[in-house]
Design a protein around this motif. Structure first.
Motif, PDB file in Angstrom:
ATOM      1  N   TYR A   1      94.694  43.118 -86.835  1.00 54.02           N
ATOM      2  CA  TYR A   1      95.614  42.143 -86.226  1.00 54.02           C
ATOM      3  C   TYR A   1      95.142  41.658 -84.859  1.00 54.02           C
ATOM      4  N   ASN A   2      94.659  42.535 -84.000  1.00 54.69           N
ATOM      5  CA  ASN A   2      94.269  42.126 -82.646  1.00 54.69           C
ATOM      6  C   ASN A   2      93.168  41.067 -82.673  1.00 54.69           C
ATOM      7  N   GLN A   3      92.181  41.246 -83.522  1.00 55.69           N
ATOM      8  CA  GLN A   3      91.112  40.256 -83.611  1.00 55.69           C
ATOM      9  C   GLN A   3      91.558  39.019 -84.406  1.00 55.69           C
ATOM     10  N   TYR A   4      92.399  39.219 -85.411  1.00 58.43           N
ATOM     11  CA  TYR A   4      92.944  38.115 -86.202  1.00 58.43           C
ATOM     12  C   TYR A   4      93.696  37.122 -85.311  1.00 58.43           C
ATOM     13  N   SER A   5      94.461  37.627 -84.381  1.00 56.33           N
ATOM     14  CA  SER A   5      95.344  36.789 -83.563  1.00 56.33           C
ATOM     15  C   SER A   5      94.759  36.425 -82.196  1.00 56.33           C
ATOM     16  N   ARG A   6      93.513  36.738 -81.950  1.00 57.82           N
ATOM     17  CA  ARG A   6      92.946  36.565 -80.605  1.00 57.82           C
ATOM     18  C   ARG A   6      92.913  35.121 -80.116  1.00 57.82           C
ATOM     19  N   ASN A   7      92.880  34.150 -81.014  1.00 52.40           N
ATOM     20  CA  ASN A   7      92.842  32.734 -80.614  1.00 52.40           C
ATOM     21  C   ASN A   7      94.179  32.023 -80.810  1.00 52.40           C
ATOM     22  N   PHE A   8      95.246  32.775 -81.046  1.00 52.02           N
ATOM     23  CA  PHE A   8      96.554  32.175 -81.309  1.00 52.02           C
ATOM     24  C   PHE A   8      97.175  31.586 -80.050  1.00 52.02           C
ATOM     25  N   SER A   9      97.949  30.526 -80.238  1.00 53.47           N
ATOM     26  CA  SER A   9      98.794  30.007 -79.162  1.00 53.47           C
ATOM     27  C   SER A   9      99.916  31.030 -78.938  1.00 53.47           C
TER      28      SER A   9
END
Length: 145
Positions: A50-58
């Motif tokens: 999850y941490n890497q999956y969401s790293r570019n999220f607004s």
């Protein structure tokens, strides 16, 4: 009247050619950001990270897809499509406040390609992922008909 059309046509064509080159150049710049960001999301789904999956999220996307929601999404995608294998660029849609980049994706369980769409916005001068969808590609054409 015929002379006016003949004279105007080359000017229009020249202007259209310059605009097309600018759009293509801009598209390449968009893809330099969108391709690796989308690839990261898909690979991190495979890994369940999850941490890497969401790293570019607004910030809004991160709030909407908390880690518990990510676990649900991960299970649904793996159950429906399997694990991500590859993607092929399809198109870019530029709107006033966001950009959607579409890919044709291949997953381990799928005989049919999957439409992958990543939506990008600008937040505090940074390009962020504001949306992400997967749909069977064959259904997309039927919706538009």
């Amino acid at each position: 009247m015929i002379i006016l059309v003949c004279v105007a046509t080359p000017c229009f064509a020249a202007k259209q050619n310059r605009e097309s080159k600018a759009i293509w150049s801009y598209g390449e710049e968009i893809r330099k950001i969108a391709d690796p960001a989308t690839e990261n999301m898909l690979l991190m789904l495979n890994e369940g990270n999850y941490n890497q999956y969401s790293r570019n999220f607004s910030p809004q996307m991160k709030a909407a897809v908390a880690e518990s929601k990510f676990r649900e999404i991960d299970a649904t995608i793996k159950g429906t499509y399997g694990t991500y294998l590859s993607k092929e660029f399809m198109s870019i849609e530029i709107r006033e406040n966001y950009i959607t980049v579409s890919y044709k994706g291949t997953f381990s369980q799928g005989q049919e390609p999957v439409l992958i769409r990543s939506v990008f916005t600008q937040e505090d001068g940074k390009t962020c992922i504001a949306g992400f969808w997967l749909n069977p590609l064959k259904l997309v054409g039927k919706i538009r008909e």
